[in-house]
Structures are given as C-alpha cells and as structure tokens.
Write an enzyme that holds these catalytic residues in place. Sequence first.
Site, mmCIF file in Angstrom:
data_model
loop_
_atom_site.group_PDB
_atom_site.id
_atom_site.type_symbol
_atom_site.label_atom_id
_atom_site.label_comp_id
_atom_site.label_asym_id
_atom_site.label_seq_id
_atom_site.Cartn_x
_atom_site.Cartn_y
_atom_site.Cartn_z
ATOM 1 N N TYR A 165 -1.897 -109.884 -15.878
ATOM 2 C CA TYR A 165 -1.886 -108.438 -15.697
ATOM 3 C C TYR A 165 -0.447 -107.955 -15.521
ATOM 4 O O TYR A 165 0.029 -107.788 -14.407
ATOM 5 C CB TYR A 165 -2.738 -108.044 -14.495
ATOM 6 C CG TYR A 165 -2.749 -106.564 -14.200
ATOM 7 C CD1 TYR A 165 -3.123 -105.643 -15.173
ATOM 8 C CD2 TYR A 165 -2.402 -106.067 -12.952
ATOM 9 C CE1 TYR A 165 -3.133 -104.281 -14.912
ATOM 10 C CE2 TYR A 165 -2.411 -104.706 -12.682
ATOM 11 C CZ TYR A 165 -2.775 -103.822 -13.661
ATOM 12 O OH TYR A 165 -2.790 -102.476 -13.387
ATOM 13 N N TYR A 192 -4.624 -102.183 -24.366
ATOM 14 C CA TYR A 192 -4.582 -102.202 -22.897
ATOM 15 C C TYR A 192 -5.974 -102.379 -22.309
ATOM 16 O O TYR A 192 -6.861 -101.540 -22.504
ATOM 17 C CB TYR A 192 -3.977 -100.880 -22.403
ATOM 18 C CG TYR A 192 -3.416 -100.975 -21.011
ATOM 19 C CD1 TYR A 192 -2.077 -101.243 -20.813
ATOM 20 C CD2 TYR A 192 -4.221 -100.810 -19.901
ATOM 21 C CE1 TYR A 192 -1.551 -101.346 -19.531
ATOM 22 C CE2 TYR A 192 -3.708 -100.917 -18.623
ATOM 23 C CZ TYR A 192 -2.374 -101.184 -18.443
ATOM 24 O OH TYR A 192 -1.865 -101.284 -17.177
#
Lengths: 379, 141
Positions: A334, A284
């Site tokens: 994203y 992440y």
Amino acid sequence: MKLIDIRDKTAIVGVGNTPFRALYRKKDPRRNSYTLGLEAFESALEDSGLCKEDIDGVIINRIPSYTKMCVMAGIKNPRLTNIFEAAGRMSGIALQYAAMAVYTGMANVVACIYGNDGWSAGATYGGESQMIDSYNFPFGMTSPGASLALMWQRHMHEYGTSEDDLGVLAISQRKFASMNPNAVMRTPLTMDQYMSARYICYPLRIYDYCLINDGGVCLIVTTAQRAKECKKRPVYIMGTSQAANHTPYYHSPDYGWDAMKLVADQVYSMAGVGPKDIDCAQIYDNFLPTVMLSLEGYGFCPKGESGRWIRGGRIEPGGELPVNTSGGHCSESYMQGWALHAEAVRQLRGECGDRQVNDCEIVQYICSSPICSSHILRR
Amino acid sequence: MTQYTKPLPIPNDFDRPYWTALKKHELRMQKCLDCGEIWFPPNPVCPKCLSHNHQWIKLSGKGKVWSWVLFHQLYFPSFSEETPYNVIAVKLDEGPLMTSNMVECNNEDIYCDMLVEVFFDDVTELITLPKFRPAGRPKEV
Ligand SMILES: [Zn+2]
C-alpha cells in the site's frame, strides 16, 4: 497551447523503492517516512544514471517536511519544492505537477519522493483517531472503505453485480503478487478462502481492503530530450489528466463517474489512444470496488458490466487487459499509488520478470478518488 | 440513565439550528431563498448560488435507503455491544443524502430503495440523533 503539444514531451527516467515484503515482516517503531523516502530516492537516482546535482525540483508526499527531507538528501537549492497532503490521490497529481514543471522549464529534473511508515506507526484509517465528523461518527460511520462498501452495495442492487465479482479481482491480483518477490502477500487465494474471509464492512471483506505496510517510492521526471541521456529507456508521458469529485462524503451516488469521464476524455484525447490500446492497467485499489467502478468509468466495459467483464482470465496474467500486475495495494504494497507508477514504468521497460506483460508498450494509471487522475505512459 | 459513550456531534455556529431542531424532534435543513436549493450538511452559504439568504425549513422526514452496510470492524469501541451494526445512507424526499442508522428493523431486512421515515433518538439530554425506521409503521407513542 494545446494539451496534445505536451504528449510525449516529458518522461519518467528513474524509479526506486524500498523492500516491502521484508519491512512488513519486521515492524520497527524507529522506521520513519524520511528514511524510507531517502532509500527510495537513492535507488531511483541510481536507476536514472543521474547525479544528485541534476535534481532541481523536489515534490514530497506523506513525508512531513520538505526541508528535512531535502537536508537528508543533500538537495540545498532546488528551483521547485512542494509537498502534497498524505492522501493516495496525490501520487498521480504529483507526477502531473512534475511533468508540468519540467515541460515549462520551471525545473529540469524533479524527484517525487514518497515515504510511508503507517505499519510501524500503527495507522488505522478510521475511528476516533480521525477528526470528529458530526454527521457521520455519531452513527458509527467512518473510513473510506465503508464508503466503497456503500457504493458497491448500491452497485450490486442497481446492476446485479455480486460479492464474488470482487473475489475474482482479489484472486487475480494475488496471482500477480505470487510472481512478485517483493509483494507482501504472495500466497495464492481461492474463491472459498475469499468468500469465507471476515467482513470488515459488509459487503466488503478483508481481501477487499488495501494492506497497511511500510515503504518508500521515488520517481524521477524530466523532459523527453533530457531523458535520452539517461541510463535506461525512457518512459514517456503520453497523456495525463485529473478532475475532482468534491462531494460531502467519500461515497457519491454517481459512483464518481462524472469526474472519471472528464479525466478519461482528456487523457485519451491527449494521448491519442483509447481503452483498447492499453496493454496493462494499474488501477488504484484502496478497496477493490474502486477498480470495478474505474473499469466502468473509463469505458473498458459498459456501466454495470465489470463483474462479468473481468471473468474468464481477462485481467489475469496473460489476459487481454492485465490489471494491477504487481498485486496492487491489496497484495503487493500500500504505497498509495506510488508503487503502481513504479510498476507501470518497469512493465514498459520489460523489467518485471515472471509477471512481465508481453510486448508491453502502453500502460494506463488510474486513480478514482475525491481527485480522480490518470496517465497514459509508453515506452 | 447509563452514560452515553458513543461519539457525539460538536455543534458549531452554522449548524446549531440543525441540532436545536432535532432536539425538538424536527428535521430541518437549509433552503436557499434565492434559488430554492436544499442542502446537507449545513453550510454558511448556498453551495449552488452562494446566496446568504436561507431558511431552516422543516422536512418531511421521509426518504429511501440509497445504500447500507454493516460494520464488523470495531473502529469505535463504544459500538462493541451491537457489532455488527448498520449504517445507512438515506436519500431524503427533498433531495439531500444523509448518513444514519436504521432502527426497528433487523439488519437482514434492510434493502436499497427501502422507504424510511425519521425517528428521533434522544441519546443525551442535549443531543438528539436523526435515525430512520421502515416507513408506514404506527407512530411512536
Ligand atoms: Zn441558492
């Protein structure tokens, strides 16, 4: 029950997503998280070979209403329905809940559906659009990126890491994105471009920040047994784990490592593998320091060594541990961890074209945030 | 006096003593009378032992810069004139970590572990913000 009993007992059998690059080029205020989620769901269903009637569990994320989403998808009586708050930490958590549900039989096939219209809706992730924070806003402190900037500044002070270490990571992720036709940012990046880019919050530059773009992703999860009947090769969940890092701020003086250690210990022991067995990692990257702190927190390299460790092509295409092979949040899209999951599945299936990692058998997903989570997946 | 346009805190029932003390140029935080924990941000109970017995003790106002950043992105339009502006995370001698700004110091001169002391900035008639300046300078007049 022991955690290792659950090893390889659940699987991801379908992944789907909307285009990212095309949507980024054309902002559309009418676009919304429901239509994006629906498109991803249709695509994942097709990918799995299952039919809509097989879905008896629905978990949504960043889409406001499960009722509306299920009405749109025509799923009337799922045996399991839930929604997770619109935060990136929840993608890994959602997959984990889906796995628990199918393992226990509370549902047979769970669709995890995510939709994000942040680009078209003008999301900012900081400032006065957020709820007043009496202990931060009066000083101009806002946004998780600034917290990562604080942690990276401290890390540089404590360990001698540097700003251009993040540049090495940014360039590597962009290399992968240049081989990903769906990535939003595909133009290769040089260290000069990285270093001369504007600061958002010193010491972090614009390339250290995730993109803001629209899209949807869906994952379909079922038992290992049921997975064998699906269209494509199943991707098994070997291990999964979470541990929170609940502190007063988004930054924490231990860099989140206490939580990461708990997650790492569980996920590696449950999966029966260690960092050396991982063929590629999807980590992440809300902000690039998060990846560096994760590499250290999960034991890929010693504390403070990530800057040196990632150099020499180690995390790049063809390297020892390719990291964020789609381009990640900073170059591909994203999707708050969801697209990283989709990439993990596709790498294990060998569907990644030019950016495919050779002989990819085991992939780790890692998210280090106020709830840290990780999975180890295998083909 | 020109209008103050930056974000202001909104005192609530359990953190009002914090803001009231700041108004009097005192940095006070809660200390548990049962286990001795000192915490921040303010909380209705001791987060360590859940005791309801606490006292608002006066702190030394001294600490170290745990870390610092410079905001270039303008999230709050009211900060536009001083952008890039600094934000520091101060580790107080008594333990808690708090967010603030460094004053009486150029941004280029801030560093991690720098010794600092509190500076009370009366930003409005009602609100005083706890800022920090390099330690050991002559006291404010
Ligand atoms: Zn206590």
